[in-house]
Design a protein around this motif. Structure first.
Motif, mmCIF file in Angstrom:
data_model
loop_
_atom_site.group_PDB
_atom_site.id
_atom_site.type_symbol
_atom_site.label_atom_id
_atom_site.label_comp_id
_atom_site.label_asym_id
_atom_site.label_seq_id
_atom_site.Cartn_x
_atom_site.Cartn_y
_atom_site.Cartn_z
ATOM 1 N N LYS A 10 43.411 40.961 40.031
ATOM 2 C CA LYS A 10 42.068 40.831 39.701
ATOM 3 C C LYS A 10 41.555 39.944 38.517
ATOM 4 O O LYS A 10 42.469 40.298 37.803
ATOM 5 C CB LYS A 10 41.819 42.499 40.041
ATOM 6 C CG LYS A 10 41.865 42.976 41.814
ATOM 7 C CD LYS A 10 41.852 44.327 42.015
ATOM 8 C CE LYS A 10 40.292 44.604 41.884
ATOM 9 N NZ LYS A 10 39.968 43.869 43.730
ATOM 10 N N PHE A 11 40.347 40.560 38.561
ATOM 11 C CA PHE A 11 39.360 40.458 37.335
ATOM 12 C C PHE A 11 39.641 42.284 36.212
ATOM 13 O O PHE A 11 39.292 42.294 36.572
ATOM 14 C CB PHE A 11 38.643 39.015 37.100
ATOM 15 C CG PHE A 11 37.541 39.229 35.920
ATOM 16 C CD1 PHE A 11 38.389 38.283 35.666
ATOM 17 C CD2 PHE A 11 36.760 39.963 35.230
ATOM 18 C CE1 PHE A 11 37.691 38.025 34.134
ATOM 19 C CE2 PHE A 11 35.733 39.475 34.398
ATOM 20 C CZ PHE A 11 36.711 38.569 33.763
ATOM 21 N N CYS A 12 40.421 41.528 35.007
ATOM 22 C CA CYS A 12 39.737 41.846 34.069
ATOM 23 C C CYS A 12 39.355 41.947 33.123
ATOM 24 O O CYS A 12 39.366 41.382 32.674
ATOM 25 C CB CYS A 12 41.319 42.331 33.038
ATOM 26 S SG CYS A 12 41.178 43.357 31.976
ATOM 27 N N PRO A 13 37.922 42.450 32.992
ATOM 28 C CA PRO A 13 37.093 41.738 31.657
ATOM 29 C C PRO A 13 36.936 41.863 30.467
ATOM 30 O O PRO A 13 36.917 41.692 29.673
ATOM 31 C CB PRO A 13 35.520 43.206 32.260
ATOM 32 C CG PRO A 13 36.179 43.891 33.323
ATOM 33 C CD PRO A 13 37.732 43.411 33.941
ATOM 34 N N GLN A 14 38.193 43.169 29.969
ATOM 35 C CA GLN A 14 39.009 43.031 28.887
ATOM 36 C C GLN A 14 39.550 42.290 28.105
ATOM 37 O O GLN A 14 39.634 41.395 26.911
ATOM 38 C CB GLN A 14 39.625 44.619 28.378
ATOM 39 C CG GLN A 14 38.578 45.791 28.982
ATOM 40 C CD GLN A 14 39.751 46.685 28.363
ATOM 41 O OE1 GLN A 14 40.965 46.895 28.625
ATOM 42 N NE2 GLN A 14 39.153 48.036 28.652
ATOM 43 N N CYS A 15 40.499 41.123 29.159
ATOM 44 C CA CYS A 15 41.103 40.042 28.857
ATOM 45 C C CYS A 15 40.146 38.873 29.501
ATOM 46 O O CYS A 15 40.534 37.964 28.500
ATOM 47 C CB CYS A 15 42.469 40.663 29.518
ATOM 48 S SG CYS A 15 43.244 41.817 29.786
ATOM 49 N N ASN A 16 39.595 39.128 30.285
ATOM 50 C CA ASN A 16 38.620 38.003 30.399
ATOM 51 C C ASN A 16 39.013 37.228 31.558
ATOM 52 O O ASN A 16 38.878 35.687 31.717
ATOM 53 C CB ASN A 16 37.879 37.276 29.217
ATOM 54 C CG ASN A 16 36.558 36.623 29.798
ATOM 55 O OD1 ASN A 16 36.228 37.269 30.543
ATOM 56 N ND2 ASN A 16 35.846 36.059 28.897
ATOM 57 N N LYS A 17 40.341 37.279 31.606
ATOM 58 C CA LYS A 17 40.703 36.475 33.435
ATOM 59 C C LYS A 17 41.484 37.282 34.012
ATOM 60 O O LYS A 17 41.069 39.109 33.726
ATOM 61 C CB LYS A 17 41.996 35.721 32.049
ATOM 62 C CG LYS A 17 42.965 36.966 31.468
ATOM 63 C CD LYS A 17 44.376 35.803 30.794
ATOM 64 C CE LYS A 17 45.343 37.097 30.073
ATOM 65 N NZ LYS A 17 45.742 36.456 29.268
ATOM 66 N N HIS A 18 42.111 37.204 35.091
ATOM 67 C CA HIS A 18 42.210 37.504 36.705
ATOM 68 C C HIS A 18 43.998 38.001 35.763
ATOM 69 O O HIS A 18 44.888 37.001 35.092
ATOM 70 C CB HIS A 18 42.918 36.058 37.383
ATOM 71 C CG HIS A 18 41.182 36.038 38.049
ATOM 72 N ND1 HIS A 18 40.324 35.489 38.180
ATOM 73 C CD2 HIS A 18 41.044 36.784 38.820
ATOM 74 C CE1 HIS A 18 39.405 35.170 38.703
ATOM 75 N NE2 HIS A 18 40.281 36.088 39.588
ATOM 76 N N GLY A 19 44.159 38.774 36.856
ATOM 77 C CA GLY A 19 45.688 39.493 35.349
ATOM 78 C C GLY A 19 46.414 40.635 36.994
ATOM 79 O O GLY A 19 45.779 40.677 37.867
ATOM 80 N N LEU A 20 46.981 41.065 36.363
ATOM 81 C CA LEU A 20 48.799 41.693 37.160
ATOM 82 C C LEU A 20 47.850 43.700 37.184
ATOM 83 O O LEU A 20 47.965 44.012 36.301
ATOM 84 C CB LEU A 20 49.675 41.495 37.521
ATOM 85 C CG LEU A 20 50.522 42.348 38.263
ATOM 86 C CD1 LEU A 20 50.161 41.311 39.711
ATOM 87 C CD2 LEU A 20 51.775 42.640 37.851
ATOM 88 N N PHE A 21 47.608 44.127 38.068
ATOM 89 C CA PHE A 21 46.893 45.350 38.350
ATOM 90 C C PHE A 21 48.405 46.338 39.321
ATOM 91 O O PHE A 21 48.286 45.826 39.902
ATOM 92 C CB PHE A 21 45.705 45.688 39.050
ATOM 93 C CG PHE A 21 44.134 44.992 38.247
ATOM 94 C CD1 PHE A 21 43.587 46.565 36.896
ATOM 95 C CD2 PHE A 21 44.022 44.220 37.968
ATOM 96 C CE1 PHE A 21 42.843 46.224 36.453
ATOM 97 C CE2 PHE A 21 42.361 43.758 36.901
ATOM 98 C CZ PHE A 21 42.053 44.797 36.025
#
Length: 65
Positions: free
Chosen positions: A50-61
């Motif tokens: 999903k998209f992580c606004p803190q990293c500003n990229k898609h990452g594994l949740f």
């Protein structure tokens, strides 16, 4: 009276980039999503990109308790 939800439960997904918060962050804290799953069909822990606004990229949740 309403019906019970049965085997569907509410879960919380947390970003795995929480370890990398020291670098490339816009805000402090951890990013979390909440969703529901059917515990009969998926008994193991859920992992979704999903998209992580803190990293500003898609990452594994990953699912947490």
């Amino acid at each position: 009276m309403g019906k019970s939800k049965g085997s569907r439960i509410v879960i919380t997904l947390e970003c795995t980039c929480a370890d990398d918060i020291k670098s490339n962050t816009r805000k402090k804290g951890t990013m979390r999503y909440s969703t529901c799953k059917n515990k009969r069909n998926t008994p193991q822990r859920l992992e979704i990109n999903k998209f992580c606004p803190q990293c500003n990229k898609h990452g594994l949740f990953k699912e947490i308790k």
